[in-house]
Scaffold this motif. Structure first.
Motif, PDB file in Angstrom:
ATOM      1  N   SER A   4       0.836  -1.188   0.000  1.00 12.89           N
ATOM      2  CA  SER A   4       0.000   0.000   0.000  1.00 12.89           C
ATOM      3  C   SER A   4       0.874   1.242   0.000  1.00 12.89           C
ATOM      4  CB  SER A   4      -0.922   0.003   1.216  1.00 12.89           C
ATOM      5  OG  SER A   4      -0.146   0.027   2.386  1.00 12.89           O
ATOM      6  N   ARG A   5       0.352   2.277  -0.577  1.00 12.44           N
ATOM      7  CA  ARG A   5       1.075   3.536  -0.670  1.00 12.44           C
ATOM      8  C   ARG A   5       0.896   4.338   0.597  1.00 12.44           C
ATOM      9  NH1 ARG A   5       0.774   6.995  -6.193  1.00 12.44           N
ATOM     10  NH2 ARG A   5       1.947   8.656  -5.211  1.00 12.44           N
ATOM     11  N   ARG A   6       1.979   4.872   1.116  1.00 15.26           N
ATOM     12  CA  ARG A   6       1.893   5.697   2.316  1.00 15.26           C
ATOM     13  C   ARG A   6       1.436   7.094   1.930  1.00 15.26           C
ATOM     14  NH1 ARG A   6       7.633   5.099   4.972  1.00 15.26           N
ATOM     15  NH2 ARG A   6       6.914   6.984   5.980  1.00 15.26           N
ATOM     16  N   LYS A   7       0.611   7.677   2.767  1.00 15.62           N
ATOM     17  CA  LYS A   7       0.155   9.040   2.550  1.00 15.62           C
ATOM     18  C   LYS A   7       0.636   9.875   3.722  1.00 15.62           C
ATOM     19  CE  LYS A   7      -3.820   7.952  -0.228  1.00 15.62           C
ATOM     20  NZ  LYS A   7      -5.184   8.281  -0.556  1.00 15.62           N
ATOM     21  N   PHE A   8       1.150  11.039   3.406  1.00 18.49           N
ATOM     22  CA  PHE A   8       1.661  11.933   4.430  1.00 18.49           C
ATOM     23  C   PHE A   8       0.766  13.155   4.521  1.00 18.49           C
ATOM     24  CE2 PHE A   8       5.313   9.567   2.820  1.00 18.49           C
ATOM     25  CZ  PHE A   8       5.824   9.062   4.004  1.00 18.49           C
ATOM     26  N   SER A   9       0.545  13.610   5.740  1.00 18.36           N
ATOM     27  CA  SER A   9      -0.287  14.788   5.944  1.00 18.36           C
ATOM     28  C   SER A   9       0.435  16.026   5.426  1.00 18.36           C
ATOM     29  CB  SER A   9      -0.605  14.966   7.430  1.00 18.36           C
ATOM     30  OG  SER A   9       0.567  15.343   8.133  1.00 18.36           O
ATOM     31  N   LEU A  10      -0.341  17.045   5.170  1.00 17.56           N
ATOM     32  CA  LEU A  10       0.229  18.300   4.714  1.00 17.56           C
ATOM     33  C   LEU A  10       1.178  18.879   5.757  1.00 17.56           C
ATOM     34  CD1 LEU A  10      -3.032  19.853   3.267  1.00 17.56           C
ATOM     35  CD2 LEU A  10      -1.231  18.650   2.049  1.00 17.56           C
TER      36      LEU A  10
END
Length: 75
Positions: A4-10
């Protein structure tokens, strides 16, 4: 097995860019410390440098995504 692709917060992206700019460490070293891909960190830095005035480019991109979703929902 699919990764799965990691998502980073703004906020994380902005803090990472600020850390590179303030720390005096190389972006490679900061990327290793934060356990993020160097390419991602470099892209975040380019985006931050291209922002007009004091406007946060990450917030702007998030706003564009939100508005596009809203347009699709309204269609």
């Amino acid at each position: 097995m699919k990764s799965s692709r990691r998502k980073f917060s703004l906020e994380f992206k902005q803090e990472a860019v600020d850390l590179v700019q303030r720390s005096g460490k190389s972006s490679n070293q900061i990327a290793r410390e934060l356990v993020v891909n160097q390419t991602s960190l470099s892209r975040w830095m380019r985006e931050a440098e291209s922002r007009p005035g004091n406007e946060n480019v990450f917030v702007t991109q998030e706003e564009v995504r939100r508005l596009r979703k809203e347009v699709e929902r309204l269609k």
